[in-house]
Structures are given as C-alpha cells and as structure tokens.
Design a protein around this motif. Structure first.
Motif, PDB file in Angstrom:
ATOM      1  N   PHE A   1      45.160  71.803  -7.070  1.00 36.09           N
ATOM      2  CA  PHE A   1      44.268  70.913  -7.663  1.00 36.09           C
ATOM      3  C   PHE A   1      44.824  70.021  -8.564  1.00 36.09           C
ATOM      4  CE2 PHE A   1      41.425  70.069 -11.246  1.00 36.09           C
ATOM      5  CZ  PHE A   1      40.476  69.074 -10.546  1.00 36.09           C
ATOM      6  N   ASN A   2      45.898  70.462  -9.397  1.00 38.33           N
ATOM      7  CA  ASN A   2      46.781  69.697 -10.269  1.00 38.33           C
ATOM      8  C   ASN A   2      47.759  68.642  -9.450  1.00 38.33           C
ATOM      9  OD1 ASN A   2      45.427  71.253 -12.069  1.00 38.33           O
ATOM     10  ND2 ASN A   2      47.522  71.917 -12.900  1.00 38.33           N
ATOM     11  N   ARG A   3      48.115  69.119  -8.339  1.00 38.06           N
ATOM     12  CA  ARG A   3      49.046  68.474  -7.335  1.00 38.06           C
ATOM     13  C   ARG A   3      48.235  67.229  -6.997  1.00 38.06           C
ATOM     14  NH1 ARG A   3      52.801  73.125  -5.258  1.00 38.06           N
ATOM     15  NH2 ARG A   3      54.612  72.729  -6.916  1.00 38.06           N
ATOM     16  N   MET A   4      46.782  67.648  -6.457  1.00 39.26           N
ATOM     17  CA  MET A   4      46.067  66.477  -5.938  1.00 39.26           C
ATOM     18  C   MET A   4      45.679  65.149  -6.884  1.00 39.26           C
ATOM     19  SD  MET A   4      41.973  66.734  -4.960  1.00 39.26           S
ATOM     20  CE  MET A   4      41.683  66.636  -6.662  1.00 39.26           C
ATOM     21  N   LEU A   5      45.674  65.767  -8.208  1.00 40.84           N
ATOM     22  CA  LEU A   5      45.307  64.866  -9.398  1.00 40.84           C
ATOM     23  C   LEU A   5      46.637  63.963  -9.401  1.00 40.84           C
ATOM     24  CD1 LEU A   5      43.483  66.937 -12.119  1.00 40.84           C
ATOM     25  CD2 LEU A   5      42.603  65.418 -10.402  1.00 40.84           C
ATOM     26  N   ALA A   6      47.515  64.566  -9.524  1.00 39.24           N
ATOM     27  CA  ALA A   6      48.971  63.728  -9.571  1.00 39.24           C
ATOM     28  C   ALA A   6      49.047  62.667  -8.584  1.00 39.24           C
ATOM     29  CB  ALA A   6      50.205  64.607  -9.687  1.00 39.24           C
ATOM     30  N   LYS A   7      48.734  63.060  -7.389  1.00 43.39           N
ATOM     31  CA  LYS A   7      49.024  62.371  -6.110  1.00 43.39           C
ATOM     32  C   LYS A   7      47.945  61.040  -6.265  1.00 43.39           C
ATOM     33  CE  LYS A   7      49.369  61.953  -0.897  1.00 43.39           C
ATOM     34  NZ  LYS A   7      48.757  60.742  -0.832  1.00 43.39           N
ATOM     35  N   LEU A   8      46.637  61.311  -6.605  1.00 41.94           N
ATOM     36  CA  LEU A   8      45.624  60.562  -6.848  1.00 41.94           C
ATOM     37  C   LEU A   8      46.118  59.366  -7.690  1.00 41.94           C
ATOM     38  CD1 LEU A   8      42.455  62.623  -6.802  1.00 41.94           C
ATOM     39  CD2 LEU A   8      43.250  60.933  -4.808  1.00 41.94           C
TER      40      LEU A   8
END
Length: 316
Positions: free
Chosen positions: A221-228
């Motif tokens: 989830f956190n990596r998804m946020l960073a990529k977004l």
C-alpha cells in the motif's frame, strides 16, 4: 499518525502529556503564537486566505539529484514535474505543519505542510510566492466522513474507528479499489500546485483495524502511494511506520514523524538522513529542551506543536 489522527494508545499518552505541560511554553518566547482554532471536531480547519506575493527563495532543498534545481513557483497548478526535477528536502530543513485553522503565511520557514482538501490553489501559489515549498496532507489509511469524496469509498472497505470521530480504518489489501481513490486525491494535490504529498495513517497493520493486515500488505500500500505521487511529479513523505523504514526509505523522498523522542525511537529515522532526505519531526508533550539536542545531532527538523496542529509552533 498525525496529531490530528493519533491512534487510541498514542492519543491518550499525548493528551496526558499536554495536560502536564507548563503554560510558559505557549507564552512569551515562542516563535509562533497562532490563532484560535475554528475547526469542528474531526475536521482540519477552515479554508485559508489568498496570501500576498513576495520575492521567491528556495532554501528548502534541491530537486532530485538527477536533475537541476527549480524555483519554488516554477510550476503552476495543473502541471506535471519531470521525475528528474522532483523536489527533495534536505535534513535540517525548517518547516511549519498546520492542519487546523486558517493558514498563517507569516511563519518564516521554507516548507509548509497543510491540508490538501481545505486549501486552495491560490493559497499554494501565495506560499510559493513567499518562497515556500508546500506539502499536501491527505489521509490515506482511513476513511473520513467529512471529506467531499467520502461516498466513493465502498462500505466493505471501512473497518474499525481509528480513535477520531467520523474516521474508520481502510482495508488496504484492496489496492484495486483504493488505487483510483488515492490517485484522485494525489491528483488534486498536483492540480493545486503542491510540491509534495504527506499521506497519513500508513501503519494500519500495527493497529486494530478490523482487517487481518500484515506488514506485506502495508508495504504494498505504501509503495503504491509513493508511485502515485512520483508518477505525478510530486515528492512523497513516509509518515511514521518506523518498522518499515529499512524497506521503504528508497521509495520515499522524506519522512514525517510524531513523538519519536517521547518513545525513544528517533535513531530509527537515521536511514533517511544518511540518504540526505529530511525528517520532519514534532513532539506534543515534551518541551524543546528535552529533545532538541538529540534532534540536532540526528539531523532532524524538529519542533513542538499542539495536538490540534494549529499555527502555534516552538522549533528547535
């Protein structure tokens, strides 16, 4: 979790600490007295003023090392920054964190962290005109009934109350559903001209959420946020989540931390500083003389704030 969104256990400790604080810390000698809060419970303040323009300056830090630096207001609202020009604040950068009340633009620091929903593009532009970089606060790990997009979250994704009225943990395992919702929030930040994003509540797996969350779910989830954020040319900060710093320090451009001194955990933020990335840190119950020496030794950007995160601040 932010002072506005501390988990039940941390909230109790923070409130107890505030109850025992000397009023002298909030009186003469403080850098910023602030204005009384006008936010309703569960909200994060009132819309902010337009602001005046001044001479740009940018002591807050460079763009990403892979490209040249940029001025604070070189990108207007609605534009994407190339990844090579993404802002990244350096250790020790002074900052202001205000999520409650009208934004006080008079604080002389190079970085502001303010609520993304409740502040306009005109306010962001006004801060840029003063030479400030501006971070967009959003809640990523919990649903909030007072946000304009609250109806877009499926009910099955809403878990236990997180300790604040009108807020419930999200089932972060459902990346397929949450990705477009979080993308829309981060896109809002981009369109308003923010330089970075502070996603809150990014350690739900360590709390009683109503879902069987694991560390692996949180990392995804956190990596998804960073990529977004990065896909939109925005810097992004890792909020708390100390246990996963070794795995996530490469994905995030800076860190935001609450009360690492209170709980004896500030050394765990060293990986960010070693990579020349800022750590924006606040304490709520400790007086500055109890944590500032260690904060400076570690290269943290530290200050004391009230739990409601109004404009008042007492920096190191």
């Amino acid at each position: 979790m932010t002072g506005r969104r501390v988990g039940a256990g941390l909230l109790a400790l923070a409130l107890l600490g505030l109850a025992g604080c000397s009023t002298a810390d909030d009186g003469p000698g403080t850098e910023e007295s602030g204005t009384p809060s006008s936010a309703a419970p569960g909200g994060t303040g009132t819309p902010d003023p337009d602001g005046e323009k001044g001479d740009p300056k940018d002591p807050s830090g460079p763009a990403d090392r892979s490209g040249p630096s940029e001025s604070a207001d070189s990108h207007g609202p609605g534009t994407n920054r190339p990844a090579s020009r993404r802002w990244r604040p350096r250790p020790g950068t002074r900052w202001q964190w205000q999520l409650d009340g009208r934004v006080d633009m008079s604080v002389d620091v190079p970085v502001y962290d303010i609520d993304g929903f409740e502040n306009s593009a005109k306010t962001v532009a006004g801060l840029h005109a003063r030479g400030r970089k501006v971070i967009c606060y959003i809640n990523a790990g919990a649903w909030e009934k007072f946000r304009p997009d609250q109806a877009e979250f499926p009910r099955e994704l809403l878990g236990e109350n997180n300790g604040w009225a009108g807020e419930r943990w999200l089932d972060i395992r459902r990346l397929d559903v949450l990705r477009p919702l979080m993308a829309a929030r981060i896109e809002m930040c981009r369109k308003k001209g923010f330089d970075a994003v502070e996603p809150d509540l990014t350690e739900g797996y360590r709390n009683t959420t109503g879902f069987p969350l694991t560390a692996a779910h949180q990392l995804a989830f956190n990596r998804m946020l960073a990529k977004l954020a990065h896909d939109r040319g925005l810097a992004v900060g890792l909020k708390n989540d100390l246990d996963q710093i070794p795995e996530l320090v490469g994905d995030f451009d800076f860190a935001v931390n609450e009360e690492c001194a209170q709980f004896g955990e500030c050394d765990r933020l060293a990986p960010f500083v070693r990579r020349d990335k800022a750590v924006f840190h606040v304490e709520y119950s400790l007086a500055p003389d109890a944590f500032c020496r260690d904060a400076k030794r570690l290269g943290l950007s530290s200050m004391r704030k009230r739990l409601d995160l109004d404009s008042w601040r007492k920096p190191c």
